[in-house]
Design an enzyme around this catalytic site. Structure first.
Site, PDB file in Angstrom:
ATOM      1  N   ALA A 197       0.836  -1.208   0.000  1.00 34.85           N
ATOM      2  CA  ALA A 197       0.000   0.000   0.000  1.00 34.85           C
ATOM      3  C   ALA A 197       0.869   1.255   0.000  1.00 34.85           C
ATOM      4  O   ALA A 197       1.927   1.270   0.637  1.00 34.85           O
ATOM      5  CB  ALA A 197      -0.923   0.001   1.221  1.00 34.85           C
ATOM      6  N   CYS A 209      12.650   3.474   3.558  1.00 35.69           N
ATOM      7  CA  CYS A 209      12.818   4.923   3.395  1.00 35.69           C
ATOM      8  C   CYS A 209      13.465   5.489   4.650  1.00 35.69           C
ATOM      9  O   CYS A 209      13.074   6.538   5.158  1.00 35.69           O
ATOM     10  CB  CYS A 209      11.484   5.607   3.101  1.00 35.69           C
ATOM     11  SG  CYS A 209      10.209   5.315   4.338  1.00 35.69           S
TER      12      CYS A 209
END
Length: 291
Positions: free
Chosen positions: A28, A149
Protein backbone atom coordinates in the site's frame (compact mmCIF):
# COMPACT_ATOMS: atom_id res chain seq x y z
CA UNK A 1 -1.15 9.39 -5.94
CA UNK A 2 2.20 11.20 -5.84
CA UNK A 3 5.28 9.03 -5.32
CA UNK A 4 8.87 10.22 -4.93
CA UNK A 5 11.42 9.15 -7.54
CA UNK A 6 13.28 7.09 -4.93
CA UNK A 7 10.18 4.93 -4.39
CA UNK A 8 10.65 3.34 -7.82
CA UNK A 9 14.30 2.39 -7.28
CA UNK A 10 13.44 -0.93 -5.54
CA UNK A 11 11.30 -1.94 -8.56
CA UNK A 12 14.16 -1.15 -10.93
CA UNK A 13 16.43 -3.31 -8.76
CA UNK A 14 13.80 -6.10 -8.70
CA UNK A 15 13.73 -6.06 -12.52
CA UNK A 16 10.45 -8.00 -12.98
CA UNK A 17 9.91 -9.90 -16.23
CA UNK A 18 6.68 -10.83 -18.05
CA UNK A 19 4.83 -13.98 -17.00
CA UNK A 20 6.48 -14.19 -13.58
CA UNK A 21 4.94 -14.72 -10.16
CA UNK A 22 5.86 -11.82 -7.88
CA UNK A 23 5.03 -10.80 -4.31
CA UNK A 24 4.98 -7.22 -3.06
CA UNK A 25 4.92 -7.95 0.68
CA UNK A 26 4.03 -4.44 1.94
CA UNK A 27 2.46 -2.75 -1.06
CA UNK A 28 0.00 0.00 0.00
CA UNK A 29 -0.79 2.47 -1.49
CA UNK A 30 0.27 0.60 -4.63
CA UNK A 31 2.84 2.75 -6.44
CA UNK A 32 5.40 -0.07 -6.63
CA UNK A 33 2.84 -2.81 -7.36
CA UNK A 34 1.38 -0.93 -10.33
CA UNK A 35 4.88 -0.19 -11.64
CA UNK A 36 5.73 -3.91 -11.38
CA UNK A 37 2.54 -4.71 -13.30
CA UNK A 38 3.51 -2.24 -16.02
CA UNK A 39 7.01 -3.72 -16.35
CA UNK A 40 5.42 -7.19 -16.63
CA UNK A 41 3.18 -5.86 -19.44
CA UNK A 42 0.04 -6.99 -17.57
CA UNK A 43 1.12 -10.66 -17.74
CA UNK A 44 1.95 -13.13 -15.01
CA UNK A 45 0.61 -12.36 -11.54
CA UNK A 46 1.50 -9.80 -8.86
CA UNK A 47 0.35 -10.42 -5.29
CA UNK A 48 -0.01 -6.98 -3.70
CA UNK A 49 -0.17 -7.63 0.03
CA UNK A 50 -0.58 -5.27 2.97
CA UNK A 51 -1.06 -6.10 6.63
CA UNK A 52 -3.41 -3.15 7.31
CA UNK A 53 -6.91 -3.82 5.99
CA UNK A 54 -7.83 -0.12 5.83
CA UNK A 55 -4.92 0.59 3.48
CA UNK A 56 -6.01 -2.07 1.00
CA UNK A 57 -8.84 0.25 -0.08
CA UNK A 58 -6.45 2.81 -1.54
CA UNK A 59 -4.35 -0.05 -2.89
CA UNK A 60 -7.33 -1.56 -4.74
CA UNK A 61 -8.39 1.86 -6.01
CA UNK A 62 -4.97 2.55 -7.52
CA UNK A 63 -4.78 -0.92 -9.07
CA UNK A 64 -8.15 -0.35 -10.81
CA UNK A 65 -7.25 3.21 -11.78
CA UNK A 66 -4.04 2.11 -13.46
CA UNK A 67 -5.77 -0.75 -15.34
CA UNK A 68 -3.64 -3.51 -13.79
CA UNK A 69 -5.32 -6.81 -14.67
CA UNK A 70 -2.62 -9.09 -13.27
CA UNK A 71 -2.64 -7.80 -9.67
CA UNK A 72 -4.26 -9.68 -6.77
CA UNK A 73 -4.76 -7.66 -3.58
CA UNK A 74 -4.45 -9.62 -0.34
CA UNK A 75 -4.46 -8.76 3.37
CA UNK A 76 -2.02 -10.89 5.37
CA UNK A 77 0.62 -10.18 7.96
CA UNK A 78 3.89 -10.41 6.03
CA UNK A 79 5.19 -12.85 8.64
CA UNK A 80 2.58 -15.40 7.53
CA UNK A 81 4.41 -15.98 4.27
CA UNK A 82 5.27 -18.54 2.89
CA UNK A 83 2.63 -20.47 4.87
CA UNK A 84 -0.23 -18.83 2.96
CA UNK A 85 1.55 -18.31 -0.38
CA UNK A 86 4.98 -19.24 -1.70
CA UNK A 87 6.97 -20.28 -4.73
CA UNK A 88 7.55 -16.77 -6.10
CA UNK A 89 10.10 -15.77 -8.73
CA UNK A 90 10.79 -12.46 -7.01
CA UNK A 91 9.76 -10.77 -3.74
CA UNK A 92 9.81 -7.04 -3.02
CA UNK A 93 9.92 -6.09 0.65
CA UNK A 94 9.57 -2.34 1.16
CA UNK A 95 9.63 -2.83 4.91
CA UNK A 96 7.82 -0.69 7.51
CA UNK A 97 10.42 1.72 8.87
CA UNK A 98 10.97 4.85 10.92
CA UNK A 99 10.76 7.16 7.88
CA UNK A 100 13.95 9.05 8.74
CA UNK A 101 14.62 9.42 5.01
CA UNK A 102 11.46 11.46 4.43
CA UNK A 103 11.82 14.04 7.23
CA UNK A 104 11.39 16.77 4.61
CA UNK A 105 7.81 15.53 4.10
CA UNK A 106 7.09 14.65 7.73
CA UNK A 107 9.20 16.70 10.18
CA UNK A 108 7.36 15.03 13.06
CA UNK A 109 9.60 11.99 12.64
CA UNK A 110 12.32 13.92 14.50
CA UNK A 111 10.33 14.05 17.72
CA UNK A 112 7.82 11.18 17.71
CA UNK A 113 10.28 8.26 17.51
CA UNK A 114 11.94 6.75 20.59
CA UNK A 115 14.76 4.24 21.01
CA UNK A 116 12.16 1.56 21.67
CA UNK A 117 10.45 2.32 18.34
CA UNK A 118 13.70 1.76 16.46
CA UNK A 119 14.32 -1.48 18.33
CA UNK A 120 10.82 -2.84 17.59
CA UNK A 121 11.02 -1.82 13.93
CA UNK A 122 14.40 -3.52 13.51
CA UNK A 123 13.00 -6.68 15.10
CA UNK A 124 9.99 -6.67 12.75
CA UNK A 125 12.19 -6.05 9.71
CA UNK A 126 14.36 -9.04 10.59
CA UNK A 127 11.29 -11.25 10.78
CA UNK A 128 9.93 -9.96 7.47
CA UNK A 129 13.16 -10.36 5.50
CA UNK A 130 13.50 -13.99 6.62
CA UNK A 131 9.92 -14.67 5.52
CA UNK A 132 10.57 -12.92 2.18
CA UNK A 133 13.63 -15.12 1.59
CA UNK A 134 11.68 -18.28 2.42
CA UNK A 135 8.85 -17.25 0.05
CA UNK A 136 10.88 -17.51 -3.16
CA UNK A 137 11.43 -20.73 -5.09
CA UNK A 138 15.20 -21.48 -5.36
CA UNK A 139 14.53 -23.36 -8.60
CA UNK A 140 13.31 -20.11 -10.22
CA UNK A 141 14.93 -16.67 -10.49
CA UNK A 142 14.72 -16.33 -6.69
CA UNK A 143 15.42 -12.62 -6.16
CA UNK A 144 14.52 -10.65 -3.02
CA UNK A 145 14.80 -6.86 -2.87
CA UNK A 146 14.79 -5.25 0.57
CA UNK A 147 14.24 -1.49 0.84
CA UNK A 148 13.35 1.17 3.39
CA UNK A 149 12.82 4.92 3.40
CA UNK A 150 15.17 5.14 6.37
CA UNK A 151 18.83 6.12 6.68
CA UNK A 152 19.41 4.30 9.99
CA UNK A 153 21.97 1.44 9.77
CA UNK A 154 19.99 -0.57 12.35
CA UNK A 155 17.11 -0.76 9.88
CA UNK A 156 19.23 -1.31 6.79
CA UNK A 157 22.69 -2.90 6.83
CA UNK A 158 22.12 -4.57 10.21
CA UNK A 159 18.95 -6.27 8.95
CA UNK A 160 20.59 -7.50 5.72
CA UNK A 161 23.66 -8.74 7.61
CA UNK A 162 21.36 -10.61 9.99
CA UNK A 163 19.57 -12.29 7.07
CA UNK A 164 22.89 -13.35 5.53
CA UNK A 165 23.91 -14.95 8.85
CA UNK A 166 20.63 -16.78 9.34
CA UNK A 167 20.28 -17.91 5.71
CA UNK A 168 23.73 -19.06 4.48
CA UNK A 169 22.32 -19.96 1.04
CA UNK A 170 21.56 -16.27 0.38
CA UNK A 171 24.07 -13.82 -1.09
CA UNK A 172 24.09 -10.13 -2.00
CA UNK A 173 24.23 -9.21 -5.69
CA UNK A 174 24.60 -5.81 -7.42
CA UNK A 175 21.37 -3.81 -7.45
CA UNK A 176 21.82 -2.68 -11.05
CA UNK A 177 21.31 0.95 -10.01
CA UNK A 178 23.99 3.14 -11.58
CA UNK A 179 24.03 5.80 -8.86
CA UNK A 180 23.82 5.97 -5.10
CA UNK A 181 26.31 5.63 -2.26
CA UNK A 182 27.68 2.25 -1.19
CA UNK A 183 26.18 0.72 1.94
CA UNK A 184 28.10 0.76 5.23
CA UNK A 185 30.42 -2.16 5.94
CA UNK A 186 30.71 -1.06 9.58
CA UNK A 187 29.14 1.52 11.84
CA UNK A 188 30.05 2.52 15.40
CA UNK A 189 31.97 -0.65 16.13
CA UNK A 190 29.49 -2.98 14.39
CA UNK A 191 30.88 -4.87 11.40
CA UNK A 192 28.39 -5.85 8.67
CA UNK A 193 30.78 -7.43 6.15
CA UNK A 194 32.44 -6.26 2.96
CA UNK A 195 29.60 -7.54 0.74
CA UNK A 196 27.35 -4.78 2.10
CA UNK A 197 29.12 -2.47 -0.36
CA UNK A 198 26.76 -3.93 -2.98
CA UNK A 199 23.79 -2.24 -1.30
CA UNK A 200 22.87 1.33 -2.20
CA UNK A 201 22.04 4.39 -0.10
CA UNK A 202 20.32 7.52 -1.38
CA UNK A 203 20.41 10.86 0.42
CA UNK A 204 18.21 13.97 -0.05
CA UNK A 205 21.16 16.39 0.01
CA UNK A 206 23.18 14.35 -2.50
CA UNK A 207 20.70 12.82 -4.95
CA UNK A 208 17.83 15.34 -4.67
CA UNK A 209 15.32 12.66 -3.65
CA UNK A 210 14.03 11.06 -0.46
CA UNK A 211 16.45 9.11 1.69
CA UNK A 212 16.32 5.44 0.70
CA UNK A 213 18.12 2.11 1.06
CA UNK A 214 18.05 -0.75 -1.46
CA UNK A 215 19.57 -4.24 -1.19
CA UNK A 216 19.24 -7.09 -3.70
CA UNK A 217 19.54 -10.71 -2.56
CA UNK A 218 19.83 -13.91 -4.58
CA UNK A 219 18.46 -17.02 -2.88
CA UNK A 220 20.28 -20.25 -3.71
CA UNK A 221 19.34 -23.83 -2.96
CA UNK A 222 19.24 -24.75 0.70
CA UNK A 223 21.90 -27.23 1.84
CA UNK A 224 21.46 -29.54 4.81
CA UNK A 225 23.73 -28.80 7.75
CA UNK A 226 25.29 -31.80 9.47
CA UNK A 227 26.35 -31.95 13.11
CA UNK A 228 29.42 -33.73 14.54
CA UNK A 229 27.60 -37.09 14.56
CA UNK A 230 26.58 -36.77 10.91
CA UNK A 231 22.90 -36.09 11.67
CA UNK A 232 21.00 -33.37 9.83
CA UNK A 233 20.41 -30.22 11.88
CA UNK A 234 16.81 -29.07 12.11
CA UNK A 235 16.12 -25.91 10.05
CA UNK A 236 15.19 -22.69 11.82
CA UNK A 237 11.59 -21.64 12.16
CA UNK A 238 10.50 -19.07 9.59
CA UNK A 239 10.51 -15.50 10.87
CA UNK A 240 11.82 -16.30 14.36
CA UNK A 241 14.39 -13.76 15.54
CA UNK A 242 16.70 -14.83 18.37
CA UNK A 243 18.54 -11.61 19.19
CA UNK A 244 19.59 -12.80 22.63
CA UNK A 245 21.50 -15.80 21.28
CA UNK A 246 23.12 -14.27 18.20
CA UNK A 247 26.56 -14.55 19.81
CA UNK A 248 26.45 -18.32 19.45
CA UNK A 249 24.48 -19.43 22.49
CA UNK A 250 21.69 -21.94 22.00
CA UNK A 251 18.55 -22.75 23.94
CA UNK A 252 18.13 -26.43 24.72
CA UNK A 253 14.83 -27.99 23.75
CA UNK A 254 12.49 -28.75 26.64
CA UNK A 255 13.86 -25.99 28.91
CA UNK A 256 11.19 -23.43 27.99
CA UNK A 257 8.79 -22.85 30.90
CA UNK A 258 5.86 -20.53 31.45
CA UNK A 259 5.20 -18.40 34.52
CA UNK A 260 1.50 -18.96 35.29
CA UNK A 261 1.30 -16.15 37.87
CA UNK A 262 2.88 -13.61 35.50
CA UNK A 263 0.58 -14.72 32.67
CA UNK A 264 -2.45 -14.28 34.94
CA UNK A 265 -1.42 -10.69 35.73
CA UNK A 266 -1.10 -9.89 32.03
CA UNK A 267 -4.49 -11.47 31.26
CA UNK A 268 -6.19 -9.50 34.04
CA UNK A 269 -4.63 -6.25 32.81
CA UNK A 270 -5.89 -6.94 29.28
CA UNK A 271 -9.36 -7.73 30.64
CA UNK A 272 -9.46 -4.40 32.51
CA UNK A 273 -8.34 -2.59 29.37
CA UNK A 274 -11.18 -4.15 27.34
CA UNK A 275 -13.73 -3.22 30.00
CA UNK A 276 -12.45 0.38 30.08
CA UNK A 277 -12.84 0.56 26.31
CA UNK A 278 -16.51 -0.38 26.76
CA UNK A 279 -17.05 2.35 29.36
CA UNK A 280 -16.73 0.28 32.54
CA UNK A 281 -14.41 1.13 35.40
CA UNK A 282 -13.23 -2.18 36.83
CA UNK A 283 -11.39 -2.22 40.14
CA UNK A 284 -7.77 -3.33 40.05
CA UNK A 285 -8.14 -5.70 43.01
CA UNK A 286 -10.94 -8.28 42.96
CA UNK A 287 -13.35 -7.86 45.86
CA UNK A 288 -13.27 -10.76 48.31
CA UNK A 289 -16.65 -12.31 49.02
CA UNK A 290 -17.89 -12.15 52.63
CA UNK A 291 -18.29 -15.53 54.43
Amino acid sequence: MLQAASSFLPVLALDPKPKERILDMASAPGGKSTYISAMMQNTGVVFANDATKARTKSLSANVHRMGCKNVIVCNYDGREFPKVLGGFHRVLLDAPCSGTGVISKDPGVKINKSDRDFMLLSHLQKQLILCAIDSVDPKKVSIVVYSTCSVMPDENEAVVAYALRKRPHVKLVPTGLEFGKEGFTSFRGKSFGETLKLTRRFYPHVHNMDGFFVAKLHVGKRTKKMDMDGDAVKPELTGIVDDENEAGGQVAEGNIQFDEEEDQKVMEALKRKRLKAKGYRPSKKPQSSSP
